[in-house]
Design a protein around this motif. Structure first.
Motif, PDB file in Angstrom:
ATOM      1  N   LEU A 225     -61.098  57.195  42.773  1.00 28.62           N
ATOM      2  CA  LEU A 225     -61.014  55.759  43.014  1.00 28.62           C
ATOM      3  C   LEU A 225     -62.392  55.128  43.164  1.00 28.62           C
ATOM      4  CD1 LEU A 225     -57.984  55.556  45.479  1.00 28.62           C
ATOM      5  CD2 LEU A 225     -58.108  54.521  43.205  1.00 28.62           C
ATOM      6  N   HIS A 340     -45.325  45.263  45.171  1.00 26.92           N
ATOM      7  CA  HIS A 340     -44.763  46.468  45.793  1.00 26.92           C
ATOM      8  C   HIS A 340     -43.479  46.153  46.562  1.00 26.92           C
ATOM      9  CE1 HIS A 340     -45.274  50.374  48.179  1.00 26.92           C
ATOM     10  NE2 HIS A 340     -44.331  49.727  48.827  1.00 26.92           N
ATOM     11  N   LEU A 376     -45.144  52.007  44.996  1.00 24.36           N
ATOM     12  CA  LEU A 376     -46.546  52.250  44.639  1.00 24.36           C
ATOM     13  C   LEU A 376     -46.716  52.322  43.120  1.00 24.36           C
ATOM     14  CD1 LEU A 376     -49.308  52.643  45.802  1.00 24.36           C
ATOM     15  CD2 LEU A 376     -48.824  55.056  46.148  1.00 24.36           C
ATOM     16  N   GLU A 379     -47.207  48.919  41.654  1.00 18.16           N
ATOM     17  CA  GLU A 379     -48.522  48.307  41.848  1.00 18.16           C
ATOM     18  C   GLU A 379     -49.388  48.517  40.605  1.00 18.16           C
ATOM     19  OE1 GLU A 379     -50.262  49.760  45.434  1.00 18.16           O
ATOM     20  OE2 GLU A 379     -48.477  49.330  46.649  1.00 18.16           O
ATOM     21  N   ARG A 380     -49.338  49.719  40.042  1.00 17.52           N
ATOM     22  CA  ARG A 380     -50.077  49.993  38.805  1.00 17.52           C
ATOM     23  C   ARG A 380     -49.332  49.431  37.588  1.00 17.52           C
ATOM     24  NH1 ARG A 380     -55.412  52.234  38.561  1.00 17.52           N
ATOM     25  NH2 ARG A 380     -55.837  52.967  40.668  1.00 17.52           N
ATOM     26  N   LEU A 398     -56.707  48.676  44.151  1.00 19.69           N
ATOM     27  CA  LEU A 398     -57.468  49.882  44.474  1.00 19.69           C
ATOM     28  C   LEU A 398     -57.503  50.120  45.982  1.00 19.69           C
ATOM     29  CD1 LEU A 398     -60.571  49.668  42.081  1.00 19.69           C
ATOM     30  CD2 LEU A 398     -58.357  50.771  41.691  1.00 19.69           C
ATOM     31  N   ASP A 401     -54.359  51.744  46.909  1.00 21.02           N
ATOM     32  CA  ASP A 401     -54.407  53.119  46.392  1.00 21.02           C
ATOM     33  C   ASP A 401     -55.204  54.021  47.332  1.00 21.02           C
ATOM     34  OD1 ASP A 401     -52.833  53.025  44.171  1.00 21.02           O
ATOM     35  OD2 ASP A 401     -54.457  53.221  42.715  1.00 21.02           O
ATOM     36  N   ARG A 404     -53.313  54.860  50.494  1.00 20.28           N
ATOM     37  CA  ARG A 404     -52.256  55.858  50.308  1.00 20.28           C
ATOM     38  C   ARG A 404     -52.832  57.247  50.044  1.00 20.28           C
ATOM     39  NH1 ARG A 404     -50.050  51.232  48.268  1.00 20.28           N
ATOM     40  NH2 ARG A 404     -48.535  50.329  49.710  1.00 20.28           N
ATOM     41  N   MET A 457     -47.870  58.221  47.772  1.00 21.89           N
ATOM     42  CA  MET A 457     -48.667  58.690  46.642  1.00 21.89           C
ATOM     43  C   MET A 457     -47.985  59.829  45.896  1.00 21.89           C
ATOM     44  SD  MET A 457     -51.284  58.200  44.750  1.00 21.89           S
ATOM     45  CE  MET A 457     -52.408  57.114  45.644  1.00 21.89           C
ATOM     46  N   ARG A 460     -45.375  58.215  43.654  1.00 23.60           N
ATOM     47  CA  ARG A 460     -45.939  57.517  42.498  1.00 23.60           C
ATOM     48  C   ARG A 460     -46.400  58.493  41.430  1.00 23.60           C
ATOM     49  NH1 ARG A 460     -51.713  54.678  42.272  1.00 23.60           N
ATOM     50  NH2 ARG A 460     -52.243  56.629  41.229  1.00 23.60           N
TER      51      ARG A 460
END
Length: 509
Positions: A225, A340, A376, A379-380, A398, A401, A404, A457, A460
């Motif tokens: 990240l 989300h 999650l 979100e992407r 980010l 992210d 998480r 996470m 996801r």
């Protein structure tokens, strides 16, 4: 009655408030039983159904997998005796009860409040598991805060008895003089803690990943990240220095007022709803409203959360936002949180599943790795859909992210590797853009809800993995709308079961 119906009935009887939160009719009364005897009876009932599930050959395999996972999760949580040392955060039984009472019709349950609150106090008082000292103090402060407020409308004629019970619970917490020190924050410092944590990790992730594997996974994601932060920071501000980017995110780009925060969420959801038909074949039949948390609840409420529509659709899905301290909070988290919690996240997930013909066990199963993994994932997905309005808002993506991924490191650090609370705080301070109050709140949450924070996470990554594998197998036949309909239309399932569902779909001619 089917095996799935038996398990659903047992689980809702165990936690009638969960049924109320999900909008499931039939559990308008009752709060559950926190006593040792009551929880043992619930455990025995669910364990008996699990025994039958192990021998059943007639139930649909997917439904059977859900029955087994949900039942085992309840048994493991009862065995972990979390109620005996969970007192300071919103996951604590009394704190949670008082918070949700203003959002639900609890009129038929009020006479049971004193008993339920007293049982919580007895479990804490009579246990040798000792809550954290700081959580005892936080619990006392929460009870004092409630008692200092004028009687709430929902308390009705039972106000005096409820407040007496709250005062008694407050006195129990205040009387415990040997609360655990911050250096012994995790489950590994408690009896059977290592095994209890292993069980909770399995239940919350629905995978076989070990705490050590999850810890290393979090470290790797945090490292990757940083590269994304540097890329967007260079484009936005002309700097790839991650610590400088973190500082700017913590101190700049704040809301001017509370209304801005609400308006931004409404606009983000409207954009998502307009774009969704290109990414989903099925739309929910119920809308999603945005509401501000009532002023009297803001000091104890989460920053943002989603409440599903009622089963009869009389209450729409609701995205609740807490405006408290808005001018000290980053506006970069606005859009990612709306995607989300609302559209295409939890609102689509809960609403579409509730409109299927699935058994109730599948419609309303609370499998965090699936539920929070989907949130999650969206979100992407929102970035794929072109929903973010600016690079500022992508930095918010980010930021969540990183939080998480940090959870993987910190939750396992606390509960499996004996980290102190301060070490957990220091790690999040160094590797996320959370503010100091947010960091402390998050760490206290991980301490009192072991394993739950891992679900986001892990979920996801698994949804992304099964999608990528389906795309590779199907090539030009892959339809992202059909994939999303399949995932949300299957109801909450263990991740291993979701893998089987998607594999069967992608292999079909």
């Amino acid at each position: 009655m089917s095996l799935a119906d038996d398990m659903f009935q047992a689980m809702m009887d165990y936690s009638p408030l969960q049924a109320a939160m999900l909008g499931v009719p039939g559990w308008e009364e009752g709060l559950g039983d926190l006593s040792v005897e009551g929880q043992r009876a619930s455990r025995d009932r669910i364990a008996e159904i699990l025994g039958r599930a192990g021998r059943d050959t007639s139930e649909d395999p997917v439904t059977l997998a859900v029955v087994k996972q949900q039942g085992r999760a309840v048994v493991d949580r009862i065995d972990a005796r979390l109620v005996e040392h969970t007192v300071g955060t919103m996951s604590a039984p009394v704190n949670s009860l008082l918070m949700i009472s203003s959002k639900l019709d609890v009129s038929q349950r009020l006479d049971q409040f004193p008993r339920y609150i007293a049982q919580a106090g007895e479990r804490v008082r009579d246990s040798g598991r000792r809550p954290l000292r700081r959580h005892l103090e936080a619990g006392v402060q929460r009870m004092d805060g409630f008692l200092a407020l004028p009687a709430q409308e929902w308390e009705g004629a039972h106000s005096d008895s409820i407040r007496a019970a709250v005062a008694g619970f407050r006195d129990v917490l205040a009387s415990i003089e040997d609360g655990r020190d911050d250096d012994e924050a995790g489950l590994c410092w408690l009896p059977e803690g290592e095994q209890n944590y292993a069980n909770l990790v399995r239940d919350f992730t629905t995978t076989s990943r070990t705490p050590d594997e999850l810890h290393r996974l979090g470290l790797d994601i945090i490292a990757s990240l940083r590269e994304e932060y540097a890329e967007i920071g260079s484009r936005l501000w002309g700097t790839g220095d991650v610590q400088e980017i973190f500082h700017r995110l913590r101190t700049e780009l704040l809301w001017d007022n509370e209304n801005q925060m609400i308006e931004s969420a409404v606009a983000a959801i409207a954009r998502a709803e307009a774009e969704a038909p290109k990414w989903f074949g099925r739309m929910p039949g119920v809308g999603c409203r945005v509401l501000a948390v009532p002023e009297e609840e803001r000091r104890t409420s989460a920053i943002a959360f989603y409440q599903p529509a009622s089963a009869d659709r009389g209450r729409p899905g609701t995205y609740w936002l807490n405006p408290l301290g808005a001018t000290e909070r980053s506006r970069t988290l606005s859009e990612v949180t709306a995607f989300h919690e609302a559209v295409p996240g939890h609102h689509y997930q809960f609403s579409i599943a509730a409109e299927t013909e699935l058994p109730r066990m599948r419609k309303y199963a609370f499998i965090e790795a699936y539920l929070e993994g989907w949130g999650l994932y969206t979100e992407r997905l929102a970035d794929e859909m072109g929903l973010y309005s600016s690079d500022e808002q992508r930095l918010g993506m980010l930021g969540l992210d990183a939080m998480r991924a940090g959870r993987l490191v910190v939750d396992t650090g606390l509960h499996a590797f004996g980290w102190s609370r301060q070490k957990a705080v220091d790690y999040l301070r160094e590797n996320t853009v959370m503010t100091e109050p947010e960091i402390h709140s998050e760490v206290d949450r991980y301490i009192e809800t072991p394993g739950q924070a891992l679900a986001y996470m892990v979920g996801r990554l698994e949804i992304q993995r099964v999608r990528a594998e389906a795309e590779a197998r199907m090539g030009d036949r892959f339809d992202v709308r059909a994939f999303h309909d399949l995932v949300v239309g299957s109801g909450a399932v263990p991740l291993s079961t979701l893998d089987q569902i998607v594999t069967a779909w992608s292999d079909a001619p």
